[in-house]
Design an enzyme around this catalytic site. Structure first.
Site, PDB file in Angstrom:
ATOM      1  N   ASP A   1       0.864  -1.179   0.000  1.00 39.67           N
ATOM      2  CA  ASP A   1       0.000   0.000   0.000  1.00 39.67           C
ATOM      3  C   ASP A   1       0.903   1.233   0.000  1.00 39.67           C
ATOM      4  OD1 ASP A   1      -2.281   1.629   0.160  1.00 39.67           O
ATOM      5  OD2 ASP A   1      -2.349   1.554   2.340  1.00 39.67           O
TER       6      ASP A   1
ATOM      7  N   CYS B   1      -4.551  -1.521  -1.856  1.00 43.15           N
ATOM      8  CA  CYS B   1      -4.744  -0.098  -2.121  1.00 43.15           C
ATOM      9  C   CYS B   1      -5.678   0.024  -3.314  1.00 43.15           C
ATOM     10  CB  CYS B   1      -3.400   0.563  -2.415  1.00 43.15           C
ATOM     11  SG  CYS B   1      -3.492   2.271  -2.994  1.00 43.15           S
TER      12      CYS B   1
ATOM     13  N   GLU C   1      -3.978   7.898   8.754  1.00 41.49           N
ATOM     14  CA  GLU C   1      -2.568   7.717   9.098  1.00 41.49           C
ATOM     15  C   GLU C   1      -2.283   8.308  10.481  1.00 41.49           C
ATOM     16  OE1 GLU C   1       0.466   6.800   7.129  1.00 41.49           O
ATOM     17  OE2 GLU C   1      -0.847   5.693   5.770  1.00 41.49           O
TER      18      GLU C   1
ATOM     19  N   HIS D   1      -7.503   2.767   3.732  1.00 37.66           N
ATOM     20  CA  HIS D   1      -7.300   3.581   4.931  1.00 37.66           C
ATOM     21  C   HIS D   1      -8.600   3.818   5.696  1.00 37.66           C
ATOM     22  CE1 HIS D   1      -3.346   4.679   3.219  1.00 37.66           C
ATOM     23  NE2 HIS D   1      -3.045   5.141   4.429  1.00 37.66           N
TER      24      HIS D   1
END
Length: 265
Positions: free
Chosen positions: A11, A75, A153, A191
């Site tokens: 990713d 991803c 993140e 994510h």
């Protein structure tokens, strides 16, 4: 096939951990190499040409170094742009991650589905094809958010996302014509699953948040059926294309997913 040959997850950042988690549940003894292109992060704001060139080259290096039995592009952006090129270049099975429009259409009662991803993903013709094939009777609303990738993140580094920021991002779908009838949201970026509880809490009404992580895990288990694994599970490796303070701050979160501290690729 040696028992210690790993499954490689790739990713741009830590989003692929949301695919690794269900895979760990199905294959607890599978050796893991988790690779993040932190030097290229975030992919959602890069051009298709950049991603199409970068992803196959990096995966080629990773396969040469780690000799995995299977590679997972965890991803959505990289998969919708570079999956075919990666499969053509590598002599091993490659599993991609695409927006979960099919399962969302099976769940939706109002036939209005949101697709929340990166800017690069939501504009891809691949999304049009999935919508035509699996959700032709649905209204598909799309919204791209690079901010939500950054918030995910940061959350893995210990910074909780502000609720008002999540509400603003969801409003990008809910405020569109038809958004008042939307009952399912495809999390078209790996994510975003890392923030599903926070997104659900920030939503003004109940929404089904749908992703493909469990389906990808089942696909990995199917492709490796009958193969040998080590007797005991071991700590997986985490390799990043850049290791700075932000990447080192991810070490506690990586440990929760059974991975070591970030190492430089």
């Amino acid at each position: 096939m040696r028992d210690d040959q790993p499954v490689l997850f790739f990713d741009s950042g830590v989003g692929g951990l949301s695919v690794l988690a269900p895979t760990r549940r199905l294959l607890p003894h599978a050796p893991i190499v988790y690779a993040a292109d932190s030097a290229g992060f975030p992919y959602g704001t890069r051009t298709e040409a950049e991603i199409a060139a970068r992803v196959p080259a990096l995966l080629g290096r990773l396969v040469e170094r780690y000799r995995p039995r299977l590679a997972v592009i965890a991803c959505n952006t990289a998969s919708t742009i570079a999956l075919d090129a990666v499969r053509a270049a590598l002599d091993l099975p490659v599993v991609g991650t695409v927006p979960a429009i099919k399962p969302a259409a099976a769940l939706s009662r109002t036939r209005v589905i949101g697709v929340l991803g990166t800017d690069a993903t939501v504009r891809q013709p691949y999304v049009d094809r999935l919508a035509t094939e699996f959700a032709a009777d649905c209204t598909i609303l799309r919204h791209g958010s690079a901010r939500l990738v950054a918030l995910a993140e940061a959350a893995l580094r210990g910074d909780a996302p502000p609720a008002h920021a999540l509400r603003e991002i969801l409003a990008g779908l809910l405020d569109q014509p038809g958004g008042d009838r939307m009952d399912a949201v495809v999390l078209a970026c790996t994510h975003f699953r890392l923030l599903d509880a926070a997104l659900a809490a920030a939503a003004p009404r109940p929404l089904m948040l749908v992703d493909g992580g469990d389906g990808i895990a089942r696909r990995i288990a199917h492709l490796t059926q009958g193969q040998g694994w080590p007797v005991a599970s071991a700590q997986g490796a985490a390799v990043f294309t850049r290791v700075g303070d932000e990447e080192r701050a991810l070490a506690p979160a990586l440990a929760r997913f059974g991975l070591g501290a970030p190492e430089l690729l």
